[in-house]
Motif scaffolding. Structure first.
Motif, PDB file in Angstrom:
ATOM      1  N   HIS A   1      -0.332  -2.830  11.746  1.00 29.07           N
ATOM      2  CA  HIS A   1      -1.448  -3.264  10.882  1.00 29.07           C
ATOM      3  C   HIS A   1      -1.976  -2.074  10.078  1.00 29.07           C
ATOM      4  N   THR A   2      -1.601  -2.023   8.821  1.00 27.14           N
ATOM      5  CA  THR A   2      -2.060  -0.914   7.952  1.00 27.14           C
ATOM      6  C   THR A   2      -3.098  -1.364   6.936  1.00 27.14           C
ATOM      7  N   ALA A   3      -3.135  -2.649   6.592  1.00 25.28           N
ATOM      8  CA  ALA A   3      -4.003  -3.119   5.509  1.00 25.28           C
ATOM      9  C   ALA A   3      -5.471  -2.879   5.834  1.00 25.28           C
TER      10      ALA A   3
ATOM     11  N   GLY B   1     -19.575   4.553   4.528  1.00 26.27           N
ATOM     12  CA  GLY B   1     -19.114   3.173   4.723  1.00 26.27           C
ATOM     13  C   GLY B   1     -17.641   3.147   5.096  1.00 26.27           C
ATOM     14  N   TYR B   2     -16.845   3.939   4.404  1.00 29.73           N
ATOM     15  CA  TYR B   2     -15.408   3.976   4.709  1.00 29.73           C
ATOM     16  C   TYR B   2     -15.169   4.530   6.115  1.00 29.73           C
ATOM     17  N   ARG B   3     -15.828   5.665   6.402  1.00 29.16           N
ATOM     18  CA  ARG B   3     -15.615   6.273   7.722  1.00 29.16           C
ATOM     19  C   ARG B   3     -16.032   5.321   8.835  1.00 29.16           C
TER      20      ARG B   3
ATOM     21  N   SER C   1     -16.067   2.076   8.607  1.00 31.92           N
ATOM     22  CA  SER C   1     -15.130   0.942   8.662  1.00 31.92           C
ATOM     23  C   SER C   1     -13.938   1.285   9.555  1.00 31.92           C
ATOM     24  N   LYS C   2     -13.451   2.511   9.453  1.00 33.90           N
ATOM     25  CA  LYS C   2     -12.296   2.910  10.258  1.00 33.90           C
ATOM     26  C   LYS C   2     -12.701   3.098  11.729  1.00 33.90           C
ATOM     27  N   THR C   3     -13.879   3.683  11.931  1.00 35.35           N
ATOM     28  CA  THR C   3     -14.338   3.926  13.298  1.00 35.35           C
ATOM     29  C   THR C   3     -14.566   2.604  14.039  1.00 35.35           C
TER      30      THR C   3
ATOM     31  N   PRO D   1      -4.053 -13.326   1.355  1.00 31.90           N
ATOM     32  CA  PRO D   1      -4.858 -12.843   0.221  1.00 31.90           C
ATOM     33  C   PRO D   1      -6.058 -12.004   0.630  1.00 31.90           C
ATOM     34  N   ASP D   2      -6.690 -12.321   1.767  1.00 32.46           N
ATOM     35  CA  ASP D   2      -7.889 -11.558   2.130  1.00 32.46           C
ATOM     36  C   ASP D   2      -8.015 -11.454   3.641  1.00 32.46           C
ATOM     37  N   ILE D   3      -7.815 -10.239   4.142  1.00 36.35           N
ATOM     38  CA  ILE D   3      -7.836 -10.031   5.595  1.00 36.35           C
ATOM     39  C   ILE D   3      -9.233 -10.166   6.184  1.00 36.35           C
TER      40      ILE D   3
ATOM     41  N   MET E   1      -6.297  13.426   5.297  1.00 40.69           N
ATOM     42  CA  MET E   1      -5.868  13.165   3.911  1.00 40.69           C
ATOM     43  C   MET E   1      -4.346  13.053   3.847  1.00 40.69           C
ATOM     44  N   VAL E   2      -3.872  11.933   3.336  1.00 39.10           N
ATOM     45  CA  VAL E   2      -2.425  11.720   3.237  1.00 39.10           C
ATOM     46  C   VAL E   2      -1.989  11.930   1.785  1.00 39.10           C
ATOM     47  N   PHE E   3      -1.090  12.866   1.578  1.00 36.33           N
ATOM     48  CA  PHE E   3      -0.526  13.110   0.248  1.00 36.33           C
ATOM     49  C   PHE E   3       0.960  12.786   0.268  1.00 36.33           C
TER      50      PHE E   3
ATOM     51  N   GLN F   1       3.384 -12.128  -6.560  1.00 35.87           N
ATOM     52  CA  GLN F   1       3.850 -11.127  -7.524  1.00 35.87           C
ATOM     53  C   GLN F   1       4.158  -9.796  -6.821  1.00 35.87           C
ATOM     54  N   LYS F   2       3.287  -9.412  -5.893  1.00 32.92           N
ATOM     55  CA  LYS F   2       3.519  -8.163  -5.146  1.00 32.92           C
ATOM     56  C   LYS F   2       4.747  -8.296  -4.252  1.00 32.92           C
ATOM     57  N   ALA F   3       4.918  -9.472  -3.664  1.00 34.92           N
ATOM     58  CA  ALA F   3       6.112  -9.704  -2.837  1.00 34.92           C
ATOM     59  C   ALA F   3       7.373  -9.572  -3.687  1.00 34.92           C
TER      60      ALA F   3
ATOM     61  N   VAL G   1       1.482  -9.376   1.934  1.00 34.80           N
ATOM     62  CA  VAL G   1       0.915  -8.869   0.676  1.00 34.80           C
ATOM     63  C   VAL G   1      -0.070  -9.914   0.175  1.00 34.80           C
ATOM     64  N   ARG G   2      -0.863  -9.559  -0.828  1.00 36.25           N
ATOM     65  CA  ARG G   2      -1.929 -10.473  -1.245  1.00 36.25           C
ATOM     66  C   ARG G   2      -1.463 -11.521  -2.232  1.00 36.25           C
ATOM     67  N   THR G   3      -0.392 -11.228  -2.965  1.00 31.64           N
ATOM     68  CA  THR G   3       0.082 -12.180  -3.975  1.00 31.64           C
ATOM     69  C   THR G   3       1.609 -12.259  -3.971  1.00 31.64           C
TER      70      THR G   3
ATOM     71  N   GLY H   1       0.806  -1.226   0.000  1.00 28.95           N
ATOM     72  CA  GLY H   1       0.000   0.000   0.000  1.00 28.95           C
ATOM     73  C   GLY H   1       0.835   1.270   0.000  1.00 28.95           C
ATOM     74  N   PHE H   2       0.181   2.380  -0.265  1.00 26.24           N
ATOM     75  CA  PHE H   2       0.817   3.700  -0.342  1.00 26.24           C
ATOM     76  C   PHE H   2       1.528   4.051   0.976  1.00 26.24           C
ATOM     77  N   ILE H   3       0.807   3.994   2.091  1.00 25.25           N
ATOM     78  CA  ILE H   3       1.405   4.354   3.378  1.00 25.25           C
ATOM     79  C   ILE H   3       2.366   3.255   3.851  1.00 25.25           C
ATOM     80  N   ALA H   4       1.967   1.993   3.639  1.00 28.69           N
ATOM     81  CA  ALA H   4       2.795   0.881   4.120  1.00 28.69           C
ATOM     82  C   ALA H   4       4.156   0.853   3.434  1.00 28.69           C
TER      83      ALA H   4
ATOM     84  N   THR I   1      -6.312   6.397  -3.307  1.00 29.99           N
ATOM     85  CA  THR I   1      -7.436   7.334  -3.216  1.00 29.99           C
ATOM     86  C   THR I   1      -7.037   8.755  -2.829  1.00 29.99           C
ATOM     87  N   SER I   2      -6.201   8.909  -1.798  1.00 30.02           N
ATOM     88  CA  SER I   2      -5.918  10.273  -1.323  1.00 30.02           C
ATOM     89  C   SER I   2      -5.060  11.081  -2.298  1.00 30.02           C
ATOM     90  N   ASN I   3      -4.215  10.425  -3.078  1.00 30.90           N
ATOM     91  CA  ASN I   3      -3.378  11.158  -4.046  1.00 30.90           C
ATOM     92  C   ASN I   3      -4.102  11.455  -5.357  1.00 30.90           C
TER      93      ASN I   3
END
Ligand code: NDP
Length: 342
Positions: free
Chosen positions: A82-84, A165-167, A169-171, A59-61, A197-199, A35-37, A31-33, A10-13, A214-216
């Motif tokens: 835990h960032t995922a 939904g996103y907010r 999920s984090k809460t 693959p799926d948390i 917002m993380v840029f 290939q990403k590793a 990581v999920r795959t 991920g971006f932050i990770a 998303t944030s960028n």
């Protein structure tokens, strides 16, 4: 320290991994795959070669027990970051696409640690300003947001649209983590990082700008000329540089004083109009940027004074953060997008 980092692609990770390795920690990232590793491994070959970096495939948390194997390592883990968690609004089913991976992902990893990784002393979770903000209050002039604030969103409101939904999920994920600590009394302490917002620059092996995080996204759209006739509303006017967020995650387990605290990690205010102005000033090759006369994207009436205040004092005092400025952040971000074809 032996560290497990989730969501390494991920971006932050990706920035968090960078800081971890440079601080000399020994890291396994999920990581999920494969290939990403492999891509991350190629970028950090020297660390991987000397055994300081390795991978676990999760693959799926959202699956129960997803982290049961990943938390076990030799030598054993002392810290887990835990960032995922999904951060996008491209959802058809709020529960399945956002709530389950966020909440089950969080409670799942805590359960796995308690069950199989008693050596873990600290868990750091990437939460969000989404778990702090009270959206029903709007700009809430006069209020100061701090770590004391909680988003009062309900499960019902979570279903209203992908943003809610996103907010939610984090809460709910963060609440579940603190509840786990209180009720299960595990061996580890907890800290949460709650950025708005993380840029910032991307270092996570992006193939195409179409998959920008998303944030960028608004920075890419601005440079691509999509805001030429009208700048979209800014939404949340608070931001932070991804490199500072990464430092925060690492400081949160390196510094014992950070235990059992939330950290509202942010730099300050921004508007979409300011982002466009910075890009225009530093990258004259992008011709379709808005001008000062283009409507939209500005602060509300009354400017910054018309918006809630905020305090990042705890993150400065306890984590020792020194926040980067907006121009440096945006310029470095755009330069990184140019390497992927902007
Ligand atoms: P990214 O989309 O770049 O990262 C999200 C990460 O989570 C990816 O590694 C992704 O893997 C992984 N992931 C998502 N869903 C699943 C799943 N079901 N199973 C396994 N892995 C999954 O976004 P960010 O780096 O911005 O987000 C990282 C964290 O920061 C999130 O917790 C987010 O909520 C939080 N955050 C971000 C903010 C921002 O402005 N960027 C602000 C506040 C908090 P893959 O890419 O392989 O799908």
């Amino acid at each position: 320290t032996r560290v497990l980092l989730t969501g390494g692609s991920g971006f932050i990770a990706a920035h968090t991994l960078d800081v971890l390795l440079k601080h000399g920690h020994s890291v396994i990232t999920t990581v999920r795959t494969q290939q990403k590793a492999d891509k991350i491994k190629a970028a950090y070959k020297s660390y991987a070669d000397k055994g300081q970096l390795d991978f676990a495939i999760v693959p799926d948390i959202a699956q129960e027990g997803a982290f049961d194997q990943a938390v076990i390592s030799d030598p054993p883990f002392e810290a887990v970051l835990h960032t995922a968690s999904p951060f996008h609004f491209n959802v058809t089913d709020v529960k399945k696409d956002l709530l389950d991976p966020a909440i089950i992902g969080t409670t799942g990893i805590l359960k796995s640690i308690k069950k199989s990784a008693p050596s873990v002393k600290t868990v750091v979770i990437t939460s969000s300003f989404a778990a702090i903000v009270n959206p029903s209050k709007g700009f809430w002039p006069g209020h100061e947001y701090t770590e004391e604030d909680w988003n009062p969103i309900t499960m019902e409101e979570a279903q209203e649209n992908p943003m809610s939904g996103y907010r939610a999920s984090k809460t709910f994920a963060e609440k579940a983590a603190w509840e786990f600590l209180e009720k299960q009394k595990p061996n580890f302490s907890l800290a949460t990082i709650n950025p708005p917002m993380v840029f910032g620059p991307i270092i996570h092996n992006l193939d195409t700008l179409e998959n920008i995080n998303t944030s960028n996204q608004r920075l890419v759209f601005a440079a691509q000329g999509k805001f030429k006739d009208e700048i979209p509303p800014t939404g949340v006017h608070l931001w932070v540089d991804v490199r500072d967020v990464a430092e925060a995650h690492v400081a949160a387990f390196e510094k014992p004083e950070a235990a059992n605290k939330r950290f509202f990690t942010l730099t300050g205010f921004f508007s979409n109009k300011e982002l466009c102005q910075i890009i225009g000033k530093n990258f004259p090759q992008y011709k379709d940027l808005p001008t000062d006369e283009t409507p939209g994207g500005d602060y509300p009436e009354g400017g910054k004074e018309g918006i809630y205040k905020f305090s990042n004092k705890r993150s400065v005092d306890v984590l020792g953060l020194k926040y980067r400025g907006l121009e440096e952040c945006v310029v470095d971000a755009v330069k990184s997008f140019q390497e992927v074809g902007l």
